[in-house]
Design a protein around this motif. Structure first.
Motif, PDB file in Angstrom:
ATOM      1  N   ALA A 105      62.097  17.296  65.684  1.00 40.22           N
ATOM      2  CA  ALA A 105      60.813  17.532  66.465  1.00 40.22           C
ATOM      3  C   ALA A 105      61.059  16.363  67.542  1.00 40.22           C
ATOM      4  O   ALA A 105      60.663  16.578  68.882  1.00 40.22           O
ATOM      5  N   ARG A 106      61.684  15.176  67.511  1.00 38.32           N
ATOM      6  CA  ARG A 106      62.216  14.379  68.357  1.00 38.32           C
ATOM      7  C   ARG A 106      63.206  14.929  69.477  1.00 38.32           C
ATOM      8  O   ARG A 106      62.892  14.952  70.387  1.00 38.32           O
TER       9      ARG A 106
ATOM     10  N   PRO B 132      59.532  25.950  66.930  1.00 39.14           N
ATOM     11  CA  PRO B 132      59.958  25.035  67.651  1.00 39.14           C
ATOM     12  C   PRO B 132      59.894  25.213  69.123  1.00 39.14           C
ATOM     13  O   PRO B 132      59.651  24.281  69.618  1.00 39.14           O
ATOM     14  N   ARG B 133      60.207  26.340  69.500  1.00 44.62           N
ATOM     15  CA  ARG B 133      60.052  26.555  71.000  1.00 44.62           C
ATOM     16  C   ARG B 133      58.472  26.499  71.550  1.00 44.62           C
ATOM     17  O   ARG B 133      58.618  25.712  72.596  1.00 44.62           O
ATOM     18  N   ARG B 134      57.500  26.806  70.595  1.00 46.92           N
ATOM     19  CA  ARG B 134      56.321  26.341  71.132  1.00 46.92           C
ATOM     20  C   ARG B 134      56.006  25.089  71.203  1.00 46.92           C
ATOM     21  O   ARG B 134      55.386  24.554  72.105  1.00 46.92           O
ATOM     22  N   TYR B 135      56.559  24.358  70.075  1.00 45.11           N
ATOM     23  CA  TYR B 135      56.427  22.696  69.886  1.00 45.11           C
ATOM     24  C   TYR B 135      56.815  22.087  71.164  1.00 45.11           C
ATOM     25  O   TYR B 135      56.548  21.179  71.695  1.00 45.11           O
ATOM     26  N   ARG B 136      58.001  22.694  71.764  1.00 45.30           N
ATOM     27  CA  ARG B 136      58.813  21.929  72.784  1.00 45.30           C
ATOM     28  C   ARG B 136      58.072  22.299  73.975  1.00 45.30           C
ATOM     29  O   ARG B 136      57.706  21.495  74.996  1.00 45.30           O
ATOM     30  N   GLU B 137      57.367  23.584  74.388  1.00 43.26           N
ATOM     31  CA  GLU B 137      56.421  23.845  75.283  1.00 43.26           C
ATOM     32  C   GLU B 137      55.422  23.116  75.565  1.00 43.26           C
ATOM     33  O   GLU B 137      55.086  22.438  76.627  1.00 43.26           O
TER      34      GLU B 137
END
Length: 51
Positions: A5-6, A42-47
């Motif tokens: 996550a980081r 993960p991609r959504r989390y990054r966005e």
């Protein structure tokens, strides 16, 4: 997952490379595990984290 996550928040490392760096052999397996643990892919989390 906290390391992943980081990295998603701070780095621009591709998700596939990040998956390998935290011990997953496939991006799909990592994405599924991340979504189970965090609640989003993960991609959504990054966005979301970068907006």
């Amino acid at each position: 997952m906290s390391l992943a996550a980081r990295a998603l928040r701070q780095d621009s490392t591709p998700v596939a490379a990040l998956a390998r760096s935290v011990g997953y052999t496939s991006e799909s397996a990592f994405s599924n595990a991340f979504k189970r643990a965090v609640g989003v892919a993960p991609r959504r989390y990054r966005e979301v984290a970068r907006s």
